[in-house]
Design an enzyme around this catalytic site. Sequence first.
Site, PDB file in Angstrom:
ATOM      1  N   TRP A  68       0.824  -1.212   0.000  1.00 43.38           N
ATOM      2  CA  TRP A  68       0.000   0.000   0.000  1.00 43.38           C
ATOM      3  C   TRP A  68       0.850   1.251   0.000  1.00 43.38           C
ATOM      4  O   TRP A  68       0.500   2.248  -0.649  1.00 43.38           O
ATOM      5  CB  TRP A  68      -0.986  -0.034   1.161  1.00 43.38           C
ATOM      6  CG  TRP A  68      -2.023  -1.083   0.938  1.00 43.38           C
ATOM      7  CD1 TRP A  68      -2.146  -2.291   1.581  1.00 43.38           C
ATOM      8  CD2 TRP A  68      -3.047  -1.075  -0.067  1.00 43.38           C
ATOM      9  NE1 TRP A  68      -3.180  -3.012   1.049  1.00 43.38           N
ATOM     10  CE2 TRP A  68      -3.756  -2.298   0.040  1.00 43.38           C
ATOM     11  CE3 TRP A  68      -3.435  -0.156  -1.037  1.00 43.38           C
ATOM     12  CZ2 TRP A  68      -4.836  -2.613  -0.794  1.00 43.38           C
ATOM     13  CZ3 TRP A  68      -4.504  -0.470  -1.871  1.00 43.38           C
ATOM     14  CH2 TRP A  68      -5.194  -1.680  -1.741  1.00 43.38           C
TER      15      TRP A  68
ATOM     16  N   ASP B 153      -1.669   6.765   6.369  1.00 42.34           N
ATOM     17  CA  ASP B 153      -2.756   5.912   5.887  1.00 42.34           C
ATOM     18  C   ASP B 153      -2.996   4.872   6.968  1.00 42.34           C
ATOM     19  O   ASP B 153      -2.182   3.975   7.178  1.00 42.34           O
ATOM     20  CB  ASP B 153      -2.343   5.247   4.570  1.00 42.34           C
ATOM     21  CG  ASP B 153      -3.359   4.223   4.081  1.00 42.34           C
ATOM     22  OD1 ASP B 153      -4.407   4.045   4.723  1.00 42.34           O
ATOM     23  OD2 ASP B 153      -3.088   3.586   3.039  1.00 42.34           O
TER      24      ASP B 153
ATOM     25  N   LYS C 229     -12.603  -1.684   6.980  1.00 42.62           N
ATOM     26  CA  LYS C 229     -11.883  -2.645   7.813  1.00 42.62           C
ATOM     27  C   LYS C 229     -12.253  -2.490   9.286  1.00 42.62           C
ATOM     28  O   LYS C 229     -12.678  -3.447   9.920  1.00 42.62           O
ATOM     29  CB  LYS C 229     -10.377  -2.490   7.596  1.00 42.62           C
ATOM     30  CG  LYS C 229      -9.971  -2.689   6.132  1.00 42.62           C
ATOM     31  CD  LYS C 229      -8.498  -2.426   5.905  1.00 42.62           C
ATOM     32  CE  LYS C 229      -8.141  -2.380   4.432  1.00 42.62           C
ATOM     33  NZ  LYS C 229      -8.359  -3.646   3.722  1.00 42.62           N
TER      34      LYS C 229
END
Length: 364
Positions: free
Chosen positions: A105, A175, A199
């Site tokens: 990511w 993030d 999530k």
Amino acid sequence: MEAVKRAYNFNAGPAALPLEVLQQAQEQFVDFRETGMSIMEMSHRGGVYESVHNETIDSLKRILSIPDGYQVLFLQGGASTQFAMIPMNLLGADQTACYIHTGSWADKAIKEAKLIGSTVVVASSEADKFTKTPDVSGLELPENAAYLHLTSNETIEGVQFKQFPDTGSVPLIADMSSDILSRPLEVSKFGMIYAGAQKNLGPSGVTVVIARQDLVENSPKHVPTMLRYSTHTANNSLYNTPPSFGIYMVGLVLKWIENQGGLLGVEKKNAEKSGLIYNAIDGSGGFYRGVSDLTNRSMMNITFRLQNEELEKQFVKESEQAGFVGLKGHRSVGGLRASAYNAVPYEACEALAQFMKQFQEKHG
């Protein structure tokens, strides 16, 4: 009412939601607050929805102890859109965007920033095959650094920052899509925190941004309107139609977190849950092998391998037959992964640890 048989859901995202939240949403789905409408049907300009919107913001501020001078935004496009929005809004022509590279990511965020302007990787764990986070204790940032970006938890590799770097006057941007609200956090250390909801926060479709006001209130005018942070800060995230049902669901999840004892209570439960699975790995005599370094193991995404891919395929097959969902590793790295987010019950992790021991007895 007959109890619903729930899957042991270890999906990486969209992921498990608290059963109580789902049941509450079910009860309120058709007639929300005696309006004769579902919240999905009502105007986002109306008072009923606006109260839900603002209650959700207030809950997040309360749970995270967000200090004055920060704004909470509800955006769309997932964290992946933030990869571009951040440099578009915050990277000046004479500045450099700084990134810490910790895996899949982080790599996506870096690639987007390079499309926008000058970008440099100031620390990386690539040499360690992203099994740990790099040492960030003595980071040297360029004088023209616009910000430092990191990924707090790499969902695919299963590594998590346990401490965050001190960046001085350079804004730290994180993030936190896969570990937000999983543990206490000092928001004042960050210029911006952002997270896709799917999530730990709620359903897919909502992206939460928590940002210092001075960073997001004066976006460059050449940036398209919907991609300017200032568009959304000036309109309380109501410039256009927001993902209203998703925001409502985030609000319910936040109330559930408060009922778990807040972030301290959630952190304790998460440590216990992940500990069950890590103990099954560590106590297997090498039958299971953890992927991430011991010092950087994620509480959210537990990654592990077996001796060969055939045995891993057998593990996935038998686990699915036993009612477990989502244990296959990401296609880019293979292996196995159990994502034990906030809403995954202790009982599910206990059942997985027991299944792992039984599978070892059968195939070891």
